[in-house]
Design a protein around this motif. Sequence first.
Motif, mmCIF file in Angstrom:
data_model
loop_
_atom_site.group_PDB
_atom_site.id
_atom_site.type_symbol
_atom_site.label_atom_id
_atom_site.label_comp_id
_atom_site.label_asym_id
_atom_site.label_seq_id
_atom_site.Cartn_x
_atom_site.Cartn_y
_atom_site.Cartn_z
ATOM 1 N N VAL A 84 0.870 -1.184 0.000
ATOM 2 C CA VAL A 84 0.000 0.000 0.000
ATOM 3 C C VAL A 84 0.903 1.229 0.000
ATOM 4 N N ALA A 85 0.777 2.063 -1.021
ATOM 5 C CA ALA A 85 1.595 3.275 -1.151
ATOM 6 C C ALA A 85 0.699 4.504 -1.025
ATOM 7 N N ILE A 86 1.104 5.437 -0.173
ATOM 8 C CA ILE A 86 0.312 6.628 0.132
ATOM 9 C C ILE A 86 1.104 7.875 -0.242
ATOM 10 N N ALA A 87 0.428 8.857 -0.805
ATOM 11 C CA ALA A 87 1.090 10.106 -1.188
ATOM 12 C C ALA A 87 1.884 10.683 -0.018
ATOM 13 N N ASP A 88 3.099 11.116 -0.292
ATOM 14 C CA ASP A 88 4.000 11.630 0.741
ATOM 15 C C ASP A 88 3.701 13.101 1.029
ATOM 16 N N VAL A 89 2.598 13.331 1.720
ATOM 17 C CA VAL A 89 2.183 14.698 2.043
ATOM 18 C C VAL A 89 3.171 15.359 3.003
ATOM 19 N N ALA A 90 3.767 14.574 3.899
ATOM 20 C CA ALA A 90 4.685 15.138 4.896
ATOM 21 C C ALA A 90 5.881 15.824 4.247
ATOM 22 N N HIS A 91 6.251 15.402 3.039
ATOM 23 C CA HIS A 91 7.378 16.021 2.340
ATOM 24 C C HIS A 91 7.071 17.481 1.993
ATOM 25 N N TYR A 92 5.793 17.761 1.719
ATOM 26 C CA TYR A 92 5.399 19.103 1.279
ATOM 27 C C TYR A 92 4.830 19.957 2.411
ATOM 28 N N VAL A 93 4.195 19.328 3.387
ATOM 29 C CA VAL A 93 3.568 20.066 4.488
ATOM 30 C C VAL A 93 4.432 19.889 5.723
ATOM 31 N N ARG A 94 5.307 20.860 5.959
ATOM 32 C CA ARG A 94 6.266 20.773 7.057
ATOM 33 C C ARG A 94 5.647 21.269 8.370
ATOM 34 N N PRO A 95 6.073 20.688 9.497
ATOM 35 C CA PRO A 95 5.514 21.103 10.793
ATOM 36 C C PRO A 95 5.632 22.602 11.024
ATOM 37 N N ASP A 96 4.512 23.186 11.455
ATOM 38 C CA ASP A 96 4.424 24.597 11.845
ATOM 39 C C ASP A 96 4.559 25.582 10.693
ATOM 40 N N GLY A 97 4.571 25.093 9.442
ATOM 41 C CA GLY A 97 4.567 25.990 8.303
ATOM 42 C C GLY A 97 3.163 26.497 8.012
ATOM 43 N N ALA A 98 3.040 27.375 7.028
ATOM 44 C CA ALA A 98 1.731 27.951 6.688
ATOM 45 C C ALA A 98 0.742 26.872 6.249
ATOM 46 N N LEU A 99 1.219 25.910 5.446
ATOM 47 C CA LEU A 99 0.344 24.824 5.009
ATOM 48 C C LEU A 99 -0.104 23.971 6.187
ATOM 49 N N ASP A 100 0.827 23.712 7.103
ATOM 50 C CA ASP A 100 0.516 22.880 8.263
ATOM 51 C C ASP A 100 -0.494 23.555 9.179
ATOM 52 N N ARG A 101 -0.323 24.834 9.416
ATOM 53 C CA ARG A 101 -1.257 25.555 10.290
ATOM 54 C C ARG A 101 -2.669 25.542 9.724
ATOM 55 N N GLU A 102 -2.786 25.734 8.410
ATOM 56 C CA GLU A 102 -4.119 25.738 7.795
ATOM 57 C C GLU A 102 -4.712 24.342 7.765
ATOM 58 N N ALA A 103 -3.882 23.333 7.479
ATOM 59 C CA ALA A 103 -4.381 21.953 7.446
ATOM 60 C C ALA A 103 -4.882 21.530 8.818
ATOM 61 N N LYS A 104 -4.153 21.914 9.869
ATOM 62 C CA LYS A 104 -4.578 21.571 11.227
ATOM 63 C C LYS A 104 -5.882 22.273 11.582
#
Length: 771
Positions: free
Chosen positions: A298-318
């Motif tokens: 089972v292969a899952i898109a590597d979202v963690a590579h693009y959405v880094r902890p505490d970045g703008a994308l991460d804050r909005e995703a949370k």
Amino acid sequence: MAREDFLEDFPDTAEILRYIEDSPTALDKRDIARAFNLKGAQRRRLREVLQQLQEQGKLEDKGKKKLAPPDRLPPVGVVEVVGLDEDGELIAKPANWSEEESAAPPRIYLSAGKSSRAALAVGDRALAKLERVEDGVYEGKVIRRIGRSPRRVLGLYEMTSQGGRLRPTDKRAKQDYVLNPPDAAGAKPGELVLAEVKSYHPRMGLRDVRVIERLGSLENQRALSLVAIHEHGLRTAFPEEAVADAEAAVGVGPKGRTDLRDIPLVTIDGADARDFDDAVYAEPDEDRKNPGGWRLLVAIADVAHYVRPDGALDREAKARGNSAYFPDRVVPMLPEALSNGWCSLRPREDRGCLAVWMTVDAEGELRAWRFLRGVMRSAARLTYEQVQAAMDGAADDESGPLLDPVIRPLYGAFEALLTNRRNRGTLELDMPERRILLDTAGNVAGIEPRRRLDSHRVIEEFMICANVAAASELERLRQPCMYRVHDTPDPDKVEALREVLEDLNIRLAKGQVVRPATFKRVLEQAAGSPHATMVSELVLRCQAQAVYSPDNLGHFGLALRRYAHFTSPIRRYADLLVHRALIRGLKLGDDGLTEAQAGQFKAIGEQISMTERAAMAAERDAIDRMTAAYLSDQVGTLFVGRVNGVTRFGLFVTLIESGADGLVPISTLPDDFYVHDERQHCLVGRRWGRRYRLGETLTVRLAEADRTTGGLVLHLAEPDDRDEERSGGAVEAKSKHKKSPPTDYKKSGNSKKENLRRTPQARRARVRRRR
């Protein structure tokens, strides 16, 4: 006595309440202490518990202990103003009284205190001292205001004989707002608008609003999902910084990753899916020690590579917590450049992934797993219908070449996983879903049941297996895990179910440890009987709500000891946290879980559980409104429905053909005194003995369909309707209810004396006496 023994031996609150309830006479503290053999400090603890129960309104507050009536309120509580009576007196209800409560809320009359009546308006909340006047009626004296009604309201602009009005789209709203033409911002009657609350009219009991955004006419059914999105506060616009980060993303190469591009992984999704975040592959296990076993990837898109902890994308995703899916649109957790771009496993394009190889035996038991960070290339984007057709002998040009090397092995592994599912005793509840069909203009063209194919179940079982592997690996690594928790059912609900089943001659032993297999046996005993639907509904209502938590309580419904969401980080923040924890624990990169986030898991779990509930409610409300719009030109038509809820104020009925839910008000039932039997989930007529029960099939006539709120009002079909056919795929509607002799009293669960007591004249007399 050691503290541990003290806590262990002391009865819980539910046991104390059950003992008091079962006692034929009122009890004092000594009676209860003797019954539970409580000594010394335990008796002091009992006094505290009984005091708390009285303050909560669960026990009578004077004399010996006995259970308070269901509508008993504590002496001080938070109330919400819901309207004015005919004398202009403010009416309130308990602020925490749920719309799902089986009983109507007590009626609270707020008397003038230090705060004048003008200081409170509909929707305001206040802390009030409450005094019981009679059953279901209280007087409240305001101590202080603790909250105001919403500052923004979504609603339909209408012109009435009294001027402009804003009718809220929220079903729970009890009153309209005043919208004067100068404040309409050019909106025309019939338009959907977002308005800001301005002021309050003490004389009218209404608030003034001004329009701040026009959303168009409700005749355009595309606006219906917007209503649900605004109403539930879903975030629709991404911050500029987050969008910029998403658009700056680039693809990943094989360096430092495991190269999976030669493995024919495929994505299998719905025909209307726009993002593809999971791919699957299976092959027989060649290890002689595992005869009949399988290897799954089972292969899952590597979202963690693009959405880094505490970045703008991460804050909005949370903050969003998850994506929300509507018939005509998606409110994504991530910007489109990622959700439909680099984090979507498009066919024949290289994509970064977090993957897991799993080994299962012939009976589907997970024996081994290995997580890796890789780069993959999807061999094909397949649909559920396409894969199922290929297995059924109708392969097309795309699925045909993949049938033997890819699709058949997937089904082979699925059969093993299905065996494991059966062996675990997984709870299987039939919960049909409806699918809204849209035309090219975005209007509802039809409603149909969502098909459930084996191809759906293939993907579901592969994802479950990967989720179990992720939770198990994080436990092995001693890393934080955001579990998907489904707790055991509430004992009180199970006991209530047992009492109903006893009357149906279905056995559910009292006090036994409840497992999924327990409910499975109950459903099997009810299968084929007239009560099968009702039993299924009651079993469903026993279940706890699934939530996210760092504390592992297991997953009751799936009969799994550990379970975490790993397979959809593109649309669920919980999965992204699991990916980060795996990356940190396995040292797969520098973008894993941070210590700061690890310390916030409990708070994050609560927050994303809340956003998930909001998204689900918005999705459900949008479907309800679209369904009401679709049925609005069928008012007067007969439908066959099934009772899915019984309350003091009527019957909730699900229309079998469309899955739409509507209310049959108790006032429209054949004339009688109707009593709500909570234990048996039915309404019973005292005089004529009619009985309307959960799970019963009824023929109903559509009386109202309100696209603004999504509400449907239904009436039972009259005897004259029995030979009438419904146009458009019509069915013959037959009513099994006989019309009763006319009576001169109201149709309700109240006695005749109670109905007379509730007349306006009697009410005004009581108000004068109190003054």
